[in-house]
Design an enzyme around this catalytic site. Structure first.
Site, PDB file in Angstrom:
ATOM      1  N   GLU A   1       0.708  -1.277   0.032  1.00  0.00           N
ATOM      2  CA  GLU A   1       0.086   0.246  -0.214  1.00  0.00           C
ATOM      3  C   GLU A   1       1.203   1.306  -0.055  1.00  0.00           C
ATOM      4  O   GLU A   1       1.632   1.403   0.841  1.00  0.00           O
ATOM      5  CB  GLU A   1      -0.983   0.665   1.632  1.00  0.00           C
ATOM      6  CG  GLU A   1      -2.087  -0.849   1.670  1.00  0.00           C
ATOM      7  CD  GLU A   1      -2.602  -0.974   0.460  1.00  0.00           C
ATOM      8  OE1 GLU A   1      -2.811   0.282  -0.432  1.00  0.00           O
ATOM      9  OE2 GLU A   1      -3.702  -1.856  -0.687  1.00  0.00           O
TER      10      GLU A   1
ATOM     11  N   CYS B   1      -2.597   9.156   3.453  1.00  0.00           N
ATOM     12  CA  CYS B   1      -2.441   8.672   1.884  1.00  0.00           C
ATOM     13  C   CYS B   1      -3.947   8.551   1.237  1.00  0.00           C
ATOM     14  O   CYS B   1      -3.597   8.859   0.029  1.00  0.00           O
ATOM     15  CB  CYS B   1      -2.168   6.652   1.627  1.00  0.00           C
ATOM     16  SG  CYS B   1      -2.977   5.860   2.819  1.00  0.00           S
TER      17      CYS B   1
ATOM     18  N   GLU C   1       2.672  13.711  -4.663  1.00  0.00           N
ATOM     19  CA  GLU C   1       2.073  13.062  -3.166  1.00  0.00           C
ATOM     20  C   GLU C   1       2.959  14.170  -2.662  1.00  0.00           C
ATOM     21  O   GLU C   1       4.190  14.035  -2.400  1.00  0.00           O
ATOM     22  CB  GLU C   1       2.214  12.179  -3.056  1.00  0.00           C
ATOM     23  CG  GLU C   1       1.769  12.044  -1.527  1.00  0.00           C
ATOM     24  CD  GLU C   1       1.410  10.204  -1.095  1.00  0.00           C
ATOM     25  OE1 GLU C   1       3.330   9.850  -0.570  1.00  0.00           O
ATOM     26  OE2 GLU C   1       0.948   9.504  -0.495  1.00  0.00           O
TER      27      GLU C   1
HETATM   28  P1  NAD Z   1       9.077   4.841   3.842  1.00  0.00           P
HETATM   29  O1  NAD Z   1       8.814   3.541   2.589  1.00  0.00           O
HETATM   30  O2  NAD Z   1      10.436   5.418   3.680  1.00  0.00           O
HETATM   31  O3  NAD Z   1       8.783   4.107   4.721  1.00  0.00           O
HETATM   32  C1  NAD Z   1       8.144   2.669   5.188  1.00  0.00           C
HETATM   33  C2  NAD Z   1       8.608   1.497   5.965  1.00  0.00           C
HETATM   34  O4  NAD Z   1       9.784   1.187   5.211  1.00  0.00           O
HETATM   35  C3  NAD Z   1       9.408   2.277   7.122  1.00  0.00           C
HETATM   36  O5  NAD Z   1       9.301   0.841   8.537  1.00  0.00           O
HETATM   37  C4  NAD Z   1      10.646   2.583   6.940  1.00  0.00           C
HETATM   38  O6  NAD Z   1      11.637   1.860   7.873  1.00  0.00           O
HETATM   39  C5  NAD Z   1      11.166   0.857   5.960  1.00  0.00           C
HETATM   40  N1  NAD Z   1      11.600   0.848   4.620  1.00  0.00           N
HETATM   41  C6  NAD Z   1      12.330   1.928   4.574  1.00  0.00           C
HETATM   42  N2  NAD Z   1      13.510   1.344   3.468  1.00  0.00           N
HETATM   43  C7  NAD Z   1      13.553   0.001   3.832  1.00  0.00           C
HETATM   44  C8  NAD Z   1      14.349  -0.795   3.073  1.00  0.00           C
HETATM   45  N3  NAD Z   1      15.086  -0.586   1.962  1.00  0.00           N
HETATM   46  N4  NAD Z   1      13.131  -2.007   2.602  1.00  0.00           N
HETATM   47  C9  NAD Z   1      12.850  -2.377   3.571  1.00  0.00           C
HETATM   48  N5  NAD Z   1      12.334  -1.565   4.191  1.00  0.00           N
HETATM   49  C10 NAD Z   1      12.478  -0.198   4.194  1.00  0.00           C
HETATM   50  O7  NAD Z   1       7.497   5.829   3.693  1.00  0.00           O
HETATM   51  P2  NAD Z   1       7.108   6.278   5.521  1.00  0.00           P
HETATM   52  O8  NAD Z   1       7.709   7.996   5.008  1.00  0.00           O
HETATM   53  O9  NAD Z   1       7.107   5.650   6.641  1.00  0.00           O
HETATM   54  O10 NAD Z   1       5.300   6.369   4.890  1.00  0.00           O
HETATM   55  C11 NAD Z   1       5.012   7.638   4.698  1.00  0.00           C
HETATM   56  C12 NAD Z   1       4.826   7.021   2.665  1.00  0.00           C
HETATM   57  O11 NAD Z   1       3.326   6.423   3.391  1.00  0.00           O
HETATM   58  C13 NAD Z   1       3.910   7.680   1.960  1.00  0.00           C
HETATM   59  O12 NAD Z   1       4.185   7.909   0.868  1.00  0.00           O
HETATM   60  C14 NAD Z   1       2.441   7.421   1.970  1.00  0.00           C
HETATM   61  O13 NAD Z   1       1.625   8.221   1.301  1.00  0.00           O
HETATM   62  C15 NAD Z   1       2.764   5.997   2.488  1.00  0.00           C
HETATM   63  N6  NAD Z   1       1.177   5.507   3.076  1.00  0.00           N
HETATM   64  C16 NAD Z   1       0.785   4.718   2.111  1.00  0.00           C
HETATM   65  C17 NAD Z   1      -0.883   4.285   2.811  1.00  0.00           C
HETATM   66  C18 NAD Z   1      -1.816   3.049   1.862  1.00  0.00           C
HETATM   67  O14 NAD Z   1      -2.327   2.267   3.335  1.00  0.00           O
HETATM   68  N7  NAD Z   1      -2.141   3.208   0.895  1.00  0.00           N
HETATM   69  C19 NAD Z   1      -1.056   4.268   4.258  1.00  0.00           C
HETATM   70  C20 NAD Z   1      -0.125   4.953   5.182  1.00  0.00           C
HETATM   71  C21 NAD Z   1       0.781   5.597   4.121  1.00  0.00           C
END
Ligand code: NAD
Length: 484
Positions: free
Chosen positions: A252, A286, A385
């Site tokens: 997601e 999101c 976004e």
């Molecule tokens: P992010 O992708 O930076 O991090 C998400 C998670 O992934 C964190 O736990 C992070 O530590 C982990 N992560 C980061 N790099 C990684 C890697 N290389 N390998 C494995 N895991 C890794 O996102 P964020 O900044 O925490 O969240 C914001 C984003 O999330 C926004 O783009 C938002 O739209 C999205 N979001 C989507 C939904 C949905 O349901 N569609 C819901 C909430 C947030």
């Protein structure tokens, strides 16, 4: 090392910090001098230990009595709901969501566990007649095994809950990695889970960076499925790594959700839906409405009143009951929001209000909610976004133009329309390519017992939540049997 340092949960216990780990300081975005908690960061070695513990626990948990699973999930849900005030204040303190919204999020987490407590007793297979005489066919649902759960910072307890609860419900073992910006809610959830009666190894939690712990988790050969919510960039890396070793994956990701306001809209309802969808939770959802598409008969009155309402919103400390909008989650996100605002101005849009740092006591990461007018569909503020309280308004002539503008996106999570026309409401529900469609409601704000997810760049893999969660968290076996 001080005993006040918290740590990961592996194989049934909170890990005793060795003393040489990197320390993560969890700071309050309303008042960055306030340190919520300190954590010993996990490394790739501890990640392997968590996955191995989960793998060892998997056969027994897969074959556990569904009543046992139901009781465990129900106990977790009950405790979350009983401690809602305390958990909501913790969430507001570490993430910056106002307490009123944090309470809603905690309730949602508790109810997700209670929903899946019931689902544990409903997981049934199917029977088919064969095309061959004397043969019967059954399908049986099995757990996948070890599931990696990686969550973002914007819903610190609800997203972990709606992934962990179905994973455990269907007999999987979990290794959960929360976002590093919000480890305290995750730790509180793990602590509740640790007392729920689960056998050691069934649930594990790792506090650590995505680049190390998340990466080691998604690449581990014993992890048979990854459920991820976060940015599109990380999602793409996870999908590639999962496909490489043929693990199941559910993503997601982001959104750039349109809200259409037609000439025939109830203007009060349209204003409420816009303010709620665009600015509440500091626009860090999101499903936030970040593109407002307004037809020209209502445009001038609507935009004038929208700007007035936006200016009246109180930006402040998330723990203050009079606050409408809390801080942005951290300095980096605030800088990213401000850079988008600069790009909007540079591309020729007009900032009708906000879009600047708000001076609030405590020195937090405050941004006044911004409304951009004179927006063109090629502008970055309209296409990408932002994930902050910034709204781009596009003026169109009629429903047909509004519909085309709403569809003009790489994303496809949520889409809304405010109208009193049954004809346009029906057309929009039927033809919108978003995964979730809202009529006379904000684009954000969804129920916990129905499918959640989007299309195109927003989501990948089976839907989350409700009865649909079973598709991802189980695998199907088809059994043929000769009966004569
Ligand atoms: P992010 O992708 O930076 O991090 C998400 C998670 O992934 C964190 O736990 C992070 O530590 C982990 N992560 C980061 N790099 C990684 C890697 N290389 N390998 C494995 N895991 C890794 O996102 P964020 O900044 O925490 O969240 C914001 C984003 O999330 C926004 O783009 C938002 O739209 C999205 N979001 C989507 C939904 C949905 O349901 N569609 C819901 C909430 C947030």
């Amino acid at each position: 090392m001080s005993s006040s340092i918290k740590s990961s949960f592996v194989n049934g216990r909170f890990v005793q910090p060795r003393g040489d780990e990197q320390i993560l300081e969890n700071r309050n975005p309303s008042e960055p001098a306030d340190i919520v908690d300190r954590f010993a960061r996990a490394d790739s070695e501890l990640t392997c230990a968590a996955v191995e513990a989960a793998d060892a626990a998997a056969p027994a948990w897969a074959n556990s009595n569904p009543q046992v699973r139901a009781d465990v999930l129900d106990r977790i849900g009950t405790e979350i709901l009983q401690r809602r005030e305390e958990l909501a204040r913790l969430l507001a303190r570490e993430e910056g969501k106002v307490v009123r919204e944090a309470l809603g999020e905690v309730d949602r987490a508790g109810r997700s566990f209670k929903f899946f407590a019931q689902e544990a007793l409903r997981s049934a297979g199917e029977k088919y007649d064969s095309v061959r005489p004397g043969v019967g066919i059954d399908t049986i649902r099995h757990p996948i095994g070890v599931v990696g759960i990686i969550s973002p910072w914007n819903f610190p307890i609800a997203i972990p809950a709606w992934k962990i609860a179905p994973a455990l419900c269907f007999g999987n073992c979990v290794v959960f990695k929360p976002a590093e910006l919000v480890p305290s809610s995750a730790w509180a959830l793990a602590e509740i889970i640790s007392r729920s009666g689960l056998p050691a190894g069934v649930f594990n939690m790792l506090i650590g960076p995505g680049s190390r712990v998340g990466d080691a988790l998604m690449r581990h050969p014993m992890v048979r499925a990854i459920s991820f919510t976060g940015s599109e960039q990380t999602g793409r890396q996870i999908a590639a790594a999962a496909v490489e070793r043929m693990a199941k994956v559910q993503l997601e990701m982001g959104g750039k959700n349109p809200l259409i306001v037609l000439d025939d809209a109830d203007i009060e309802l349209a204003l409420d839906a816009t303010i709620q969808g665009s600015f509440f939770s500091t626009g860090q959802r999101c499903t936030a409405s970040s593109r407002l598409i307004v037809t020209d008969g209502i445009y001038t009155e609507f935009v004038t009143r929208l700007v007035e309402r936006t200016r009246a919103l109180k930006v402040g400390n998330a723990l203050d009951a009079s606050t409408d909008i809390g801080p942005v989650v951290d300095e980096k996100q605030l800088e990213s929001d401000l850079a988008f605002i600069q790009s909007g101005l540079a591309e020729g849009a007009t900032l009708a209000c906000g879009g600047n740092r708000a001076a609030v006591e405590g020195g937090g990461f405050y941004l006044n909610p911004g409304v951009f007018l004179d927006v063109k569909s090629h502008m970055r503020i309209y296409r990408e976004e932002i994930f902050g309280p910034v709204l781009s308004v596009l003026k169109v002539r009629n429903y047909e133009e509004a519909f085309a503008a709403a569809e003009d996106t790489e994303f496809g999570l949520s889409a809304g329309i405010i109208t009193s026309s049954l004809k346009y409401a029906e057309h929009f529900k039927r033809h919108s390519s978003a995964g979730m469609v809202m009529v006379n409601l904000a684009t954000a704000g969804v129920d916990y017992h129905v499918p959640f997810g989007g299309n195109r760049g927003s989501s990948y893999g089976p839907r989350e939540q409700g009865t649909y969660a079973r598709e991802f968290f189980t695998k199907v076996k088809t059994c043929y049997q000769r009966s004569n």
